[in-house]
Write a protein that holds these residues in place. Sequence first.
Motif, PDB file in Angstrom:
ATOM      1  N   THR A 140       0.832  -1.212   0.000  1.00  0.00           N
ATOM      2  CA  THR A 140       0.000   0.000   0.000  1.00  0.00           C
ATOM      3  C   THR A 140       0.858   1.251   0.000  1.00  0.00           C
ATOM      4  O   THR A 140       0.601   2.215  -0.727  1.00  0.00           O
ATOM      5  CB  THR A 140      -0.922   0.009   1.228  1.00  0.00           C
ATOM      6  OG1 THR A 140      -1.734  -1.170   1.207  1.00  0.00           O
ATOM      7  CG2 THR A 140      -1.818   1.240   1.230  1.00  0.00           C
ATOM      8  N   ALA A 141       1.907   1.241   0.824  1.00  0.00           N
ATOM      9  CA  ALA A 141       2.802   2.396   0.906  1.00  0.00           C
ATOM     10  C   ALA A 141       3.509   2.632  -0.418  1.00  0.00           C
ATOM     11  O   ALA A 141       3.669   3.780  -0.860  1.00  0.00           O
ATOM     12  CB  ALA A 141       3.827   2.190   2.022  1.00  0.00           C
ATOM     13  N   SER A 142       3.932   1.536  -1.064  1.00  0.00           N
ATOM     14  CA  SER A 142       4.617   1.661  -2.353  1.00  0.00           C
ATOM     15  C   SER A 142       3.676   2.221  -3.413  1.00  0.00           C
ATOM     16  O   SER A 142       4.062   3.068  -4.225  1.00  0.00           O
ATOM     17  CB  SER A 142       5.146   0.286  -2.802  1.00  0.00           C
ATOM     18  OG  SER A 142       6.075  -0.203  -1.861  1.00  0.00           O
ATOM     19  N   ALA A 149       1.925   6.711  -6.781  1.00  0.00           N
ATOM     20  CA  ALA A 149       0.878   7.625  -7.238  1.00  0.00           C
ATOM     21  C   ALA A 149       1.269   9.073  -6.987  1.00  0.00           C
ATOM     22  O   ALA A 149       1.077   9.946  -7.837  1.00  0.00           O
ATOM     23  CB  ALA A 149      -0.444   7.307  -6.528  1.00  0.00           C
ATOM     24  N   ALA A 150       1.817   9.327  -5.819  1.00  0.00           N
ATOM     25  CA  ALA A 150       2.245  10.690  -5.493  1.00  0.00           C
ATOM     26  C   ALA A 150       3.361  11.142  -6.416  1.00  0.00           C
ATOM     27  O   ALA A 150       3.408  12.296  -6.853  1.00  0.00           O
ATOM     28  CB  ALA A 150       2.705  10.755  -4.032  1.00  0.00           C
ATOM     29  N   ASN A 190       3.253  14.351  -8.895  1.00  0.00           N
ATOM     30  CA  ASN A 190       4.246  15.417  -8.814  1.00  0.00           C
ATOM     31  C   ASN A 190       5.019  15.581 -10.107  1.00  0.00           C
ATOM     32  O   ASN A 190       5.537  16.653 -10.405  1.00  0.00           O
ATOM     33  CB  ASN A 190       5.228  15.147  -7.664  1.00  0.00           C
ATOM     34  CG  ASN A 190       4.571  15.296  -6.300  1.00  0.00           C
ATOM     35  OD1 ASN A 190       3.620  16.059  -6.156  1.00  0.00           O
ATOM     36  ND2 ASN A 190       5.057  14.571  -5.318  1.00  0.00           N
ATOM     37  N   ALA A 191       5.092  14.503 -10.871  1.00  0.00           N
ATOM     38  CA  ALA A 191       5.836  14.555 -12.123  1.00  0.00           C
ATOM     39  C   ALA A 191       5.039  15.202 -13.245  1.00  0.00           C
ATOM     40  O   ALA A 191       5.561  15.516 -14.296  1.00  0.00           O
ATOM     41  CB  ALA A 191       6.254  13.138 -12.535  1.00  0.00           C
ATOM     42  N   SER A 192       3.712  15.386 -12.987  1.00  0.00           N
ATOM     43  CA  SER A 192       2.875  15.987 -14.026  1.00  0.00           C
ATOM     44  C   SER A 192       3.325  17.417 -14.316  1.00  0.00           C
ATOM     45  O   SER A 192       3.570  18.187 -13.414  1.00  0.00           O
ATOM     46  CB  SER A 192       1.414  15.980 -13.563  1.00  0.00           C
ATOM     47  OG  SER A 192       0.615  16.621 -14.501  1.00  0.00           O
ATOM     48  N   GLY A 222      -3.496   8.748   1.395  1.00  0.00           N
ATOM     49  CA  GLY A 222      -2.282   8.175   0.821  1.00  0.00           C
ATOM     50  C   GLY A 222      -2.493   6.881   0.070  1.00  0.00           C
ATOM     51  O   GLY A 222      -1.588   6.041   0.017  1.00  0.00           O
ATOM     52  N   THR A 223      -3.672   6.693  -0.515  1.00  0.00           N
ATOM     53  CA  THR A 223      -3.961   5.445  -1.227  1.00  0.00           C
ATOM     54  C   THR A 223      -4.294   5.692  -2.706  1.00  0.00           C
ATOM     55  O   THR A 223      -5.078   4.958  -3.300  1.00  0.00           O
ATOM     56  CB  THR A 223      -5.142   4.713  -0.562  1.00  0.00           C
ATOM     57  OG1 THR A 223      -6.286   5.586  -0.539  1.00  0.00           O
ATOM     58  CG2 THR A 223      -4.794   4.304   0.859  1.00  0.00           C
ATOM     59  N   LEU A 224      -3.695   6.736  -3.283  1.00  0.00           N
ATOM     60  CA  LEU A 224      -3.939   7.029  -4.693  1.00  0.00           C
ATOM     61  C   LEU A 224      -3.452   5.894  -5.587  1.00  0.00           C
ATOM     62  O   LEU A 224      -2.393   5.322  -5.348  1.00  0.00           O
ATOM     63  CB  LEU A 224      -3.223   8.318  -5.096  1.00  0.00           C
ATOM     64  CG  LEU A 224      -3.947   9.656  -4.889  1.00  0.00           C
ATOM     65  CD1 LEU A 224      -3.034  10.782  -5.333  1.00  0.00           C
ATOM     66  CD2 LEU A 224      -5.254   9.699  -5.649  1.00  0.00           C
ATOM     67  N   ARG A 225      -4.240   5.601  -6.608  1.00  0.00           N
ATOM     68  CA  ARG A 225      -3.800   4.595  -7.574  1.00  0.00           C
ATOM     69  C   ARG A 225      -2.688   5.182  -8.438  1.00  0.00           C
ATOM     70  O   ARG A 225      -2.606   6.399  -8.628  1.00  0.00           O
ATOM     71  CB  ARG A 225      -4.958   4.152  -8.450  1.00  0.00           C
ATOM     72  CG  ARG A 225      -5.520   5.253  -9.330  1.00  0.00           C
ATOM     73  CD  ARG A 225      -6.707   4.758 -10.151  1.00  0.00           C
ATOM     74  NE  ARG A 225      -7.180   5.793 -11.065  1.00  0.00           N
ATOM     75  CZ  ARG A 225      -8.037   6.742 -10.749  1.00  0.00           C
ATOM     76  NH1 ARG A 225      -8.498   6.800  -9.499  1.00  0.00           N
ATOM     77  NH2 ARG A 225      -8.420   7.632 -11.646  1.00  0.00           N
ATOM     78  N   PRO A 226      -1.807   4.351  -8.979  1.00  0.00           N
ATOM     79  CA  PRO A 226      -0.719   4.857  -9.825  1.00  0.00           C
ATOM     80  C   PRO A 226      -1.252   5.551 -11.080  1.00  0.00           C
ATOM     81  O   PRO A 226      -2.276   5.165 -11.640  1.00  0.00           O
ATOM     82  CB  PRO A 226       0.047   3.573 -10.197  1.00  0.00           C
ATOM     83  CG  PRO A 226      -0.311   2.585  -9.131  1.00  0.00           C
ATOM     84  CD  PRO A 226      -1.715   2.898  -8.746  1.00  0.00           C
TER      85      PRO A 226
END
Length: 304
Positions: free
Chosen positions: A7-9, A14-15, A19-21, A75-79
Amino acid sequence: MADTATTASAAAAAASAANASTDAPPFQLGKPRFQQTSFYGRFRHFLDIIDPRTLFVTERRLREAVQLLEDYKHGTLRPGVTNEQLWSAQKIKQAILHPDTNEKIFMPFRMSGYIPFGTPIVVGLLLPNQTLASTVFWQWLNQSHNACVNYANRNATKPSPVSKFIQGYLGAVISAVSIAVGLNVLVQKANKFTPATRLLVQRFVPFPAVAVPYIKGHSLLHHREKISAFTTSANICNVVLMRYGELEEGIDVLDGDGNLVGSSKIAARHALLETALTRVVLPMPILVLPPIVMSVLEKSKRPY
C-alpha cells in the motif's frame, strides 16, 4: 506487513506520478490552484469558482471526484493519477458540495450558477419604462435569488433553524423592494427633471448611487447621500439578514493545518463585511454600463 508495504509503495508511486505531471502545479488539498499573490492568479481562481461547466457534472463524476480526493488524503492514490486530475476533482467538489455540510447545493444557488441564472434577472432589472408591478416583481426575484445564494453558501459550522432563514428572507426582500419602489416614486415626483433626465435616472435605479456623477447640474445631487445609502443598504441588508446567525454565534476558526482552534464573532463580522462589499462592487459593470451606452445611443439619434 507485506500488505502495508505494498500500500505504501502504491501511494508513493501515485504521489510521484502526480508530482511529475507538468501540465499543472503540484496539487495541494484545500488550497487554490493558482497563486493568490498576483491579480492574474486571483482572477484565474475566481474564474474556476464561477465556471458554469461544473453545473453539468453527473452524479457519478462527482462521486469519483470525492473518492479521488479521499484516496489522496489517506495516501492510497492509484498509480498514474496526475495533478490535473486532482485539481479537477477538487474544483468539482468545491463547486457542488457545501464545505461544512458536504451536502449538494441546489444548482441555481451555486457560485457557478450565479451568472447563468442571474443574467435573465439582470436583464429584467434593466428593462426600460417599467411599471410599479414590474419593478416589484424583478426586485423580488433578484433579492430572492440573492437571499438563497447567501444562505446556500453560508458558514454552516453551527446549526441554524429554518425560522431564522424565513425571517432573514422576508427582511431582505421587503427592504430591497421598498428601496426600489421608493426610488421610482422619488423620480416620478421630481418635476424639475426633464423627461430625458428622468428616464436616465430610472434606468439607474438598480444601482442609483453610481448614477449621480453622470447627471451633474440637476437637483438630484442634493439626494446623493440618501441614494448612496439606499443602494448600499439594499445589498448589505440581504447578506446580513440572511447570515445574521453567524454574527450572533460566531464562526469556527481553523489553524493552518485545518484544526479547530475556536469560534470567533470578529471573524464572522469580517466575513460578512467582505461579502457585502462584493455585492456592491461586482454588479457595477452590468448595472451601470448598459444605461450609459443606451443614453449615448439615444443622444446620437437625436436631430440637431
